[in-house]
Design an enzyme around this catalytic site. Structure first.
Site, PDB file in Angstrom:
ATOM      1  N   CYS A 285      33.933  21.423  51.488  1.00  0.00           N
ATOM      2  CA  CYS A 285      33.345  20.128  51.091  1.00  0.00           C
ATOM      3  C   CYS A 285      33.913  19.707  49.749  1.00  0.00           C
ATOM      4  O   CYS A 285      33.965  18.525  49.430  1.00  0.00           O
ATOM      5  CB  CYS A 285      31.842  20.228  50.946  1.00  0.00           C
ATOM      6  SG  CYS A 285      31.057  20.839  52.399  1.00  0.00           S
TER       7      CYS A 285
HETATM    8  C1  UN1 Z   1      31.238  23.791  50.661  1.00  0.00           C
HETATM    9  O1  UN1 Z   1      32.396  23.503  50.893  1.00  0.00           O
HETATM   10  O2  UN1 Z   1      30.308  23.380  51.410  1.00  0.00           O
HETATM   11  O3  UN1 Z   1      32.761  25.243  45.200  1.00  0.00           O
HETATM   12  C2  UN1 Z   1      30.803  24.654  49.568  1.00  0.00           C
HETATM   13  C3  UN1 Z   1      33.255  25.781  46.185  1.00  0.00           C
HETATM   14  C4  UN1 Z   1      32.474  26.847  46.918  1.00  0.00           C
HETATM   15  C5  UN1 Z   1      31.414  26.231  47.768  1.00  0.00           C
HETATM   16  C6  UN1 Z   1      31.876  25.095  48.648  1.00  0.00           C
HETATM   17  N1  UN1 Z   1      31.913  27.769  45.980  1.00  0.00           N
HETATM   18  O4  UN1 Z   1      34.342  25.485  46.600  1.00  0.00           O
END
Ligand code: UN1
Length: 517
Positions: A285
């Site tokens: 994300c």
């Molecule tokens: C996600 O992609 O839903 O900050 C979470 C990050 C990870 C978490 C991502 N620790 O990239």
């Protein structure tokens, strides 16, 4: 060896329903698991079982609940390597990142085991004598947690751990394409000392889950929904919850910008763009969407970024690679469609071809024997992106990064916010003024300075605004507001009825008084 995985109601497997076969995305002829997907009735049954278990669990003192979280952290730590290997085998995440993901679960447990001994309320002074005011955190009830498979244990733990710690019971609906990881994590949870019923695992597809959830919410069985996934599904869950006067915790997509100012350390920015653009094959994300680069350093940035991407090791996720295959065939198909957003005015860099890595379209330096055995894709940098492009406003879950350029700070901000997402963001600059102006004006929930858009730590608020969420936050003390409700209490021990606002003692002042000139 293939394992058949099913929903776990009160700790017991409930097979039946359609069976889905999960292949290792790095080696499609290797079957990792068969998942027996539940129907809506079973999903509802899981919610009911969790609801039945909630009063007893919430009456366990919070420090004791914290002890169960501590045991879970220990179990995850002691099984870390096995769990990381399952993640890599099932979703193709490079083993080093899988180990990091498991560590994120341990960190989450470490943070919340202590919260069991805090979970502070307040004592608040009353307007009246012989009266005290207090606040308490009360659990919300039963939470349904629906998560994606790109972070198949870390992101679920951000919901499950604080929810349980706060005295809620939970039903977890993991991604149906990562059932082996879900079952492994579920077994660790089931062995951590929570009472039977406090944790339920429901394996189901999205449509069935929604149907079960709708009935569970409408019949008062589910009190809170946590959802990580697409903006469209988040909207539907938001509508369902809103109709029933609930506020879900929504963590949706992102189109995370990385702004490179003319005063930036360009090599550092390239390193950040490489990790956040292509790590986990761009399926986070928090993955970088568009690098927004000042025109003075644009050509230099693109040249160095291209070199770094061309040289990056891509391939077998059990080895030391920047990224491995796509998580699942569904992700690969969607990514192919998004590659269609590249237009004639764009310039493409980063690899020996675009699209799936095959014998006809090889990737120079591919790590592994046969790229066609898995769902491997070329890394793609698309230069010349503008605010009018579909590519600019579409979340493209995969190894693709856009590059846009700007002349003024206002233009950079407009590009960084204009797509309507607001999850993560980053600026590379050596000027504190730019860093703080960026923080003020960026709409994202998370801001990095001289660091990539990925890599959130487990105890800072995680979440987004706009198309990225409804403003809810996970992690750290902030998530406590998702899984508890404030309860206010007042206790009058004066022995008489003291009416607020009306029976309050007066303070007489001489407001005509002025200091001598
Ligand atoms: C996600 O992609 O839903 O900050 C979470 C990050 C990870 C978490 C991502 N620790 O990239």
């Amino acid at each position: 060896m293939t394992t058949t995985i099913a929903s776990l109601l009160n700790g017991r497997a409930v097979p039946g329903g359609t069976v889905r076969t999960i292949a290792n995305p790095a080696r499609l002829d290797e079957i990792v698991a068969e998942a027996s997907l539940a129907d809506a009735e079973t999903c509802l049954g899981a919610c009911r079982a969790a609801k039945d278990a909630q009063p007893a669990w919430s009456s366990v003192p919070a420090p004791v609940r914290g002890r169960a979280i501590q045991q879970l952290g220990r179990l995850v730590e002691d099984n870390a390597e096995a769990l990381a290997r399952i993640i890599t085998r099932e979703i193709g995440k490079p083993i080093r990142e899988s180990r990091g993901e498991v560590q994120e679960v341990v960190d989450t447990c470490t943070f919340f085991l202590g919260e069991g001994r805090r979970l502070y309320g307040m004592t608040v002074p009353s307007e009246m004598p012989d009266k005290q005011l207090f606040t308490f955190r009360a659990p919300v009830g039963t939470a349904a947690i629906v998560t994606a498979g790109n972070f198949p244990v870390a992101v679920p733990s951000w919901y499950l751990v604080p929810a349980l710690l706060c005295g809620n019971t939970v039903v977890w609906k993991p991604a149906e394409y990562a059932p082996a990881t879900a079952e492994a994590f579920a077994q660790l949870i089931l062995h951590a000392g929570f009472p039977v019923g406090a944790f339920q695992l429901a394996l189901a597809d999205g449509v069935t889950t929604f149907a079960g959830l709708e009935r569970a919410i409408e019949t008062g069985v589910v009190d809170k929904v946590g959802f990580t996934g697409s903006t469209d599904v988040g909207r539907r869950i938001g509508e369902l919850c809103g109709r029933n006067l609930q506020t879900p915790c929504l963590e949706l997509g992102g189109k995370n910008p990385l702004v490179v100012m003319p005063d930036a350390d360009v090599d550092l920015a390239v390193e950040g763009a490489l990790f956040s653009g292509f790590g986990t094959a761009g399926q986070r994300c928090t993955s970088l969407g568009t690098a927004i680069v000042h025109s003075d350093v644009h050509d230099d940035f693109v040249a160095r970024f291209t070199k770094a991407v061309v040289e990056a090791p891509v391939g077998d996720p059990t080895r030391d690679v920047l990224y491995g295959p796509m998580i699942d065939a569904r992700f690969a198909e969607r990514f192919e469609r998004w590659l269609g957003l590249i237009r004639d005015h764009h310039t493409v860099h980063g690899s020996t071809s675009v699209g799936r890595i095959t014998r006809e379209r090889p990737r120079e330096g591919f790590v592994g024997d046969d790229p066609e055995a898995g769902l491997y894709y070329h890394p793609t940098i698309v230069d010349g992106v503008t605010a009018e492009d579909d590519l600019y406003r579409t979340e493209t879950f995969g190894p693709i990064v856009g590059v846009a350029s700007f002349d003024t700070f206002d233009e950079a901000i407009a590009l960084a916010n204009g797509h309507g997402y607001g999850l993560s963001s980053s600026i590379y600059t050596t000027d504190p003024l730019h860093a703080f102006r960026f923080r003020e004006r960026i709409s994202a929930g998370m801001v990095s300075v001289n660091n990539s858009t990925s890599g959130a730590e487990a105890h800072l608020p995680f979440g987004g605004n706009g198309r990225s969420g409804n403003g809810s936050r996970q992690s750290g003390v902030w998530v406590l507001d998702q899984f508890t409700r404030w309860q206010a209490m007042n206790w009058d021990y004066s022995g008489r009825l003291q009416k607020a606002q009306m029976d309050v003692m007066d303070v007489s002042a001489d407001l005509t008084y002025r200091l001598p000139d």
